[in-house]
Design an enzyme around this catalytic site. Structure first.
Site, PDB file in Angstrom:
ATOM      1  N   HIS A  14      61.471  -1.127 -27.525  1.00 31.81           N
ATOM      2  CA  HIS A  14      62.118  -0.050 -26.776  1.00 31.81           C
ATOM      3  C   HIS A  14      61.614   0.017 -25.335  1.00 31.81           C
ATOM      4  O   HIS A  14      60.505  -0.430 -25.019  1.00 31.81           O
ATOM      5  CB  HIS A  14      61.875   1.288 -27.463  1.00 31.81           C
ATOM      6  CG  HIS A  14      60.422   1.666 -27.538  1.00 31.81           C
ATOM      7  ND1 HIS A  14      59.722   2.194 -26.474  1.00 31.81           N
ATOM      8  CD2 HIS A  14      59.537   1.572 -28.556  1.00 31.81           C
ATOM      9  CE1 HIS A  14      58.478   2.423 -26.828  1.00 31.81           C
ATOM     10  NE2 HIS A  14      58.327   2.053 -28.084  1.00 31.81           N
ATOM     11  N   GLU A  43      58.277   8.357 -22.836  1.00 30.10           N
ATOM     12  CA  GLU A  43      57.578   9.420 -22.101  1.00 30.10           C
ATOM     13  C   GLU A  43      56.075   9.365 -22.351  1.00 30.10           C
ATOM     14  O   GLU A  43      55.274   9.581 -21.439  1.00 30.10           O
ATOM     15  CB  GLU A  43      58.151  10.774 -22.526  1.00 30.10           C
ATOM     16  CG  GLU A  43      59.601  10.975 -22.097  1.00 30.10           C
ATOM     17  CD  GLU A  43      60.295  12.086 -22.855  1.00 30.10           C
ATOM     18  OE1 GLU A  43      59.723  12.566 -23.862  1.00 30.10           O
ATOM     19  OE2 GLU A  43      61.408  12.480 -22.450  1.00 30.10           O
ATOM     20  N   TRP A  44      55.696   9.042 -23.566  1.00 29.49           N
ATOM     21  CA  TRP A  44      54.263   8.993 -23.875  1.00 29.49           C
ATOM     22  C   TRP A  44      53.629   7.660 -23.493  1.00 29.49           C
ATOM     23  O   TRP A  44      52.427   7.611 -23.263  1.00 29.49           O
ATOM     24  CB  TRP A  44      54.029   9.331 -25.345  1.00 29.49           C
ATOM     25  CG  TRP A  44      54.072  10.815 -25.608  1.00 29.49           C
ATOM     26  CD1 TRP A  44      54.603  11.790 -24.789  1.00 29.49           C
ATOM     27  CD2 TRP A  44      53.563  11.489 -26.752  1.00 29.49           C
ATOM     28  NE1 TRP A  44      54.463  13.016 -25.360  1.00 29.49           N
ATOM     29  CE2 TRP A  44      53.830  12.874 -26.577  1.00 29.49           C
ATOM     30  CE3 TRP A  44      52.931  11.080 -27.917  1.00 29.49           C
ATOM     31  CZ2 TRP A  44      53.471  13.831 -27.518  1.00 29.49           C
ATOM     32  CZ3 TRP A  44      52.572  12.031 -28.863  1.00 29.49           C
ATOM     33  CH2 TRP A  44      52.829  13.386 -28.661  1.00 29.49           C
ATOM     34  N   ASN A  45      54.413   6.570 -23.428  1.00 33.43           N
ATOM     35  CA  ASN A  45      53.882   5.348 -22.809  1.00 33.43           C
ATOM     36  C   ASN A  45      53.447   5.657 -21.389  1.00 33.43           C
ATOM     37  O   ASN A  45      52.365   5.263 -20.942  1.00 33.43           O
ATOM     38  CB  ASN A  45      54.939   4.240 -22.760  1.00 33.43           C
ATOM     39  CG  ASN A  45      55.291   3.644 -24.093  1.00 33.43           C
ATOM     40  OD1 ASN A  45      56.430   3.239 -24.293  1.00 33.43           O
ATOM     41  ND2 ASN A  45      54.351   3.558 -25.020  1.00 33.43           N
ATOM     42  N   GLU A  77      57.360   2.558 -35.535  1.00 35.21           N
ATOM     43  CA  GLU A  77      56.058   2.201 -34.985  1.00 35.21           C
ATOM     44  C   GLU A  77      54.967   2.430 -36.027  1.00 35.21           C
ATOM     45  O   GLU A  77      55.155   3.173 -36.997  1.00 35.21           O
ATOM     46  CB  GLU A  77      55.803   3.042 -33.725  1.00 35.21           C
ATOM     47  CG  GLU A  77      54.452   2.861 -33.047  1.00 35.21           C
ATOM     48  CD  GLU A  77      54.175   1.430 -32.625  1.00 35.21           C
ATOM     49  OE1 GLU A  77      53.842   0.609 -33.519  1.00 35.21           O
ATOM     50  OE2 GLU A  77      54.276   1.129 -31.424  1.00 35.21           O
ATOM     51  N   LYS A 117      44.724   8.093 -24.453  1.00 33.13           N
ATOM     52  CA  LYS A 117      43.966   6.895 -24.824  1.00 33.13           C
ATOM     53  C   LYS A 117      42.649   6.784 -24.071  1.00 33.13           C
ATOM     54  O   LYS A 117      41.612   6.443 -24.658  1.00 33.13           O
ATOM     55  CB  LYS A 117      44.836   5.653 -24.606  1.00 33.13           C
ATOM     56  CG  LYS A 117      46.019   5.587 -25.553  1.00 33.13           C
ATOM     57  CD  LYS A 117      46.932   4.425 -25.239  1.00 33.13           C
ATOM     58  CE  LYS A 117      48.154   4.457 -26.145  1.00 33.13           C
ATOM     59  NZ  LYS A 117      49.142   3.426 -25.809  1.00 33.13           N
ATOM     60  N   ARG A 159      42.549   0.837 -32.349  1.00 32.39           N
ATOM     61  CA  ARG A 159      43.739   0.476 -31.572  1.00 32.39           C
ATOM     62  C   ARG A 159      44.247  -0.920 -31.873  1.00 32.39           C
ATOM     63  O   ARG A 159      45.456  -1.141 -31.960  1.00 32.39           O
ATOM     64  CB  ARG A 159      43.432   0.601 -30.077  1.00 32.39           C
ATOM     65  CG  ARG A 159      44.608   0.275 -29.162  1.00 32.39           C
ATOM     66  CD  ARG A 159      44.299   0.595 -27.711  1.00 32.39           C
ATOM     67  NE  ARG A 159      43.351  -0.310 -27.117  1.00 32.39           N
ATOM     68  CZ  ARG A 159      43.664  -1.486 -26.571  1.00 32.39           C
ATOM     69  NH1 ARG A 159      44.920  -1.897 -26.593  1.00 32.39           N
ATOM     70  NH2 ARG A 159      42.744  -2.239 -26.028  1.00 32.39           N
ATOM     71  N   ARG A 160      43.354  -1.897 -32.036  1.00 34.22           N
ATOM     72  CA  ARG A 160      43.799  -3.280 -32.064  1.00 34.22           C
ATOM     73  C   ARG A 160      43.392  -4.072 -33.300  1.00 34.22           C
ATOM     74  O   ARG A 160      43.904  -5.168 -33.498  1.00 34.22           O
ATOM     75  CB  ARG A 160      43.268  -4.022 -30.826  1.00 34.22           C
ATOM     76  CG  ARG A 160      43.704  -3.422 -29.521  1.00 34.22           C
ATOM     77  CD  ARG A 160      45.205  -3.383 -29.361  1.00 34.22           C
ATOM     78  NE  ARG A 160      45.802  -4.695 -29.228  1.00 34.22           N
ATOM     79  CZ  ARG A 160      47.114  -4.914 -29.096  1.00 34.22           C
ATOM     80  NH1 ARG A 160      47.941  -3.887 -29.100  1.00 34.22           N
ATOM     81  NH2 ARG A 160      47.586  -6.127 -28.973  1.00 34.22           N
TER      82      ARG A 160
END
EC number: 5.4.2.11
Length: 249
Positions: A12, A16-18, A90, A101, A117-118
């Site tokens: 996508h 807004e939160w990105n 997601e 973050k 996170r990863r």
């Protein structure tokens, strides 16, 4: 299918939160103006390269649904069948959903932050039912008990791959060009499967927003070009670097 099948993956556009650098997960936020422009451009890229989808798969989250609509409109393919499933959502970020973050990293430290996170198999702490950013009362997820309370990438693989195999693969084998508009981690889960990436290697995989990624697959549904081909490679490289710096989600 013929000798090859064509699959197009699209994350996508910027949400807004990105833009605010917040953990998003299953929280249903919209696109920014930049994200809407990315979605339109992705459809233009599809049309310019003659890569016209026959069927669309997307999640139940508006940032993916809106991206798909704008992309199909730009490619003059609004009329194709659309199939939505929570299995393309997601990754659920648990109690991290809605948190900044950078602030989370400062509070818990680099090692713990990166693990949540990863890492492939370390989920964040579960979200509390009934809290602001939980989905347990969302009617979209009533038939699955409100959905998960947290997920790691391995959990996304477990919920998405059976849907890919049982529902999407038959379309590929029938010769249809399939477009999947989803999210950073649901697409990472699929790319891991397609490219047979190890659990360690997928940790470093970043999917940029709003740039179509083409896979031509052989009869065994293995990529002819490992990693696929972005329709705008330069923008994809810059976008992936930006995702790596903020964490995606």
């Amino acid at each position: 299918m013929g000798e090859t099948a064509t699959l197009v993956l699209l994350r996508h556009g910027e949400s807004e939160w990105n833009s605010l650098n917040l953990f998003t997960g299953w929280v249903d936020v919209g696109l920014t103006d930049k994200g809407r422009a990315e979605a339109v451009r992705s459809g233009e890229l599809l049309a310019e390269q003659g890569l016209l989808p026959d069927v669309l798969y997307t999640s139940l989250l508006r940032r993916a649904i809106t991206t798909a609509h704008l992309a199909l409109d730009a490619a003059d393919r609004l009329w194709i069948p659309v199939r939505r499933s929570w299995r393309l959502n997601e990754r659920h970020y648990g109690a991290l959903q809605g948190l900044d973050k950078a602030e989370t990293k400062a509070r818990y430290g680099e090692e713990q932050f990166m693990a949540w996170r990863r890492s492939y198999d370390t989920p964040p702490p579960p979200i509390e039912r009934g809290s602001t950013y939980s989905q347990d009362a969302d009617p979209r997820y009533a038939d699955i008990g409100g959905g998960p309370l947290t997920e790691c990438l391995a959990d996304v693989v477990v919920r998405f791959l059976p849907y890919f195999t049982d529902v999407i693969v038959p379309d590929l084998r029938s010769g249809k060009t399939v477009l999947i508009v989803a999210h950073g981690n649901s697409l990472r889960a699929l790319v891991k499967h397609l490219d047979q990436m190890s659990d360690d290697d997928v940790v470093g995989l970043n999917i940029p927003t709003g740039i179509p990624l083409r896979y031509d697959l052989d009869a065994r549904l293995r990529p002819l070009v490992p990693g696929g081909t972005y329709l705008d490679p330069e923008a994809a490289a810059a976008g992936a670097a930006a995702v790596a710096s903020q964490g995606g989600g």
